[in-house]
Design an enzyme around this catalytic site. Structure first.
Site, PDB file in Angstrom:
ATOM      1  CD  GLU A  51      13.515 -27.819 -11.215  1.00 23.85           C
ATOM      2  OE1 GLU A  51      13.991 -28.030  -9.906  1.00 23.85           O
ATOM      3  OE2 GLU A  51      14.134 -27.705 -11.898  1.00 23.85           O
ATOM      4  CG  ASP A  93      16.240 -34.588  -3.018  1.00 24.90           C
ATOM      5  OD1 ASP A  93      16.684 -33.987  -4.124  1.00 24.90           O
ATOM      6  OD2 ASP A  93      15.264 -35.066  -2.821  1.00 24.90           O
ATOM      7  CE1 TYR A 148      18.560 -30.031 -12.745  1.00 26.35           C
ATOM      8  CE2 TYR A 148      16.645 -29.517 -12.699  1.00 26.35           C
ATOM      9  CZ  TYR A 148      17.807 -29.463 -12.083  1.00 26.35           C
ATOM     10  OH  TYR A 148      18.134 -28.885 -10.884  1.00 26.35           O
TER      11      TYR A 148
END
Length: 263
Positions: A49, A60, A174
């Site tokens: 990725e 994040d 995912y």
């Protein structure tokens, strides 16, 4: 079929779980990223990725935020990440997933991004903050260019949302192992394995699980149930400390997968 699809066919035939490694493209410099990808591949990674650094990364944690800041200061842009991908393609056929946010993709333009990503050797794209209910135009453009569209499913996702994720994803889905931001965790969330079972009811696509997975024990636990495991913050932290030790670190993380029998 993209390299992503080919990879999961191979993993199924080999009866094993795949290792997906995330890194922030351009950290510590754009020139260093291709060599880091090569080290990850030698260390056992099956898919990479490539994270596009972004100034407002809501998903994040601190480790990847700091990597994004370093990459931006080093001059990394969406165009530079695609140039990095093209450089990787000169020596490697490892599947590449572009990992970014909606804002950089919109600013670049979906049609331009799809064409340039395809030309650079990108196999799939994941927009972490795009609403799947509003993703039809994006999905259409990407798929017409031959780019897989990967979407996120979380433990808090309703069955209706899981069905939409299944409908709009290709390549793989995912799965987010826990709610919250990325970052290494001491233990695997109790919500991780139930999410895999819930998603299985809606799709035959391969399932990869990430967010908070960093130890060999966690990798092995997920590998018994999912088609691939994603390791991100542990890789990025290693790069910030000792990029020369990246290959050994990936070998240590990947070793439990050789013992996992995925049926």
């Amino acid at each position: 079929m993209t390299r992503i699809g080919q990879l999961f066919e191979t993993l199924r035939k080999e009866d094993r779980c795949g290792m997906i490694a995330y890194l922030t493209a351009g950290d510590p410099t754009p020139e260093a990223t291709p060599d880091l990808v090569a080290a990850l591949e030698r260390g056992g990674a099956d898919l990479i990725e490539l994270g596009v650094p972004f100034s407002d990364p809501i998903a994040d944690g601190p480790i990847i935020q700091q990597a994004g800041d370093r990459a931006i200061r080093a001059g990394t842009t969406m165009a530079k990440v695609l140039a990095i991908a093209a450089k990787i393609r000169e020596t490697s056929q490892i599947p590449l997933l572009l990992f970014t946010y909606l804002n950089p993709a919109l600013r670049y333009g979906f049609a331009r991004l799809a064409a340039d990503a395809k030309a650079a050797g990108i196999d799939g794209c994941l927009l972490t903050d795009v609403s799947v209910e509003e993703a039809r135009d994006y999905v259409t453009v990407m798929r017409e260019a031959g780019i897989d569209t990967v979407f996120l499913a979380a433990p808090t996702s309703t069955d209706h949302r899981l069905k939409l994720v299944a409908d709009y994803s290709n390549g793989f889905v995912y799965l987010v192992s826990r709610t919250g931001i990325t970052g290494e965790q001491i233990s695997l969330s109790d919500t991780a394995l139930p999410l895999i079972e819930r998603m299985r009811a809606f799709t035959d696509l391969p399932l990869a699980m990430g967010f908070g997975i960093s130890t060999a024990d966690q990798v092995a636990a997920i590998a018994e149930h999912a088609d691939a495991v994603v390791v991100g913050s542990a890789v990025v932290r290693q790069i910030s400390r000792d990029p020369a030790g990246l290959e050994a670190m990936m070998r240590n993380l990947a070793s439990p997968l050789g013992k996992a029998a995925i049926s």
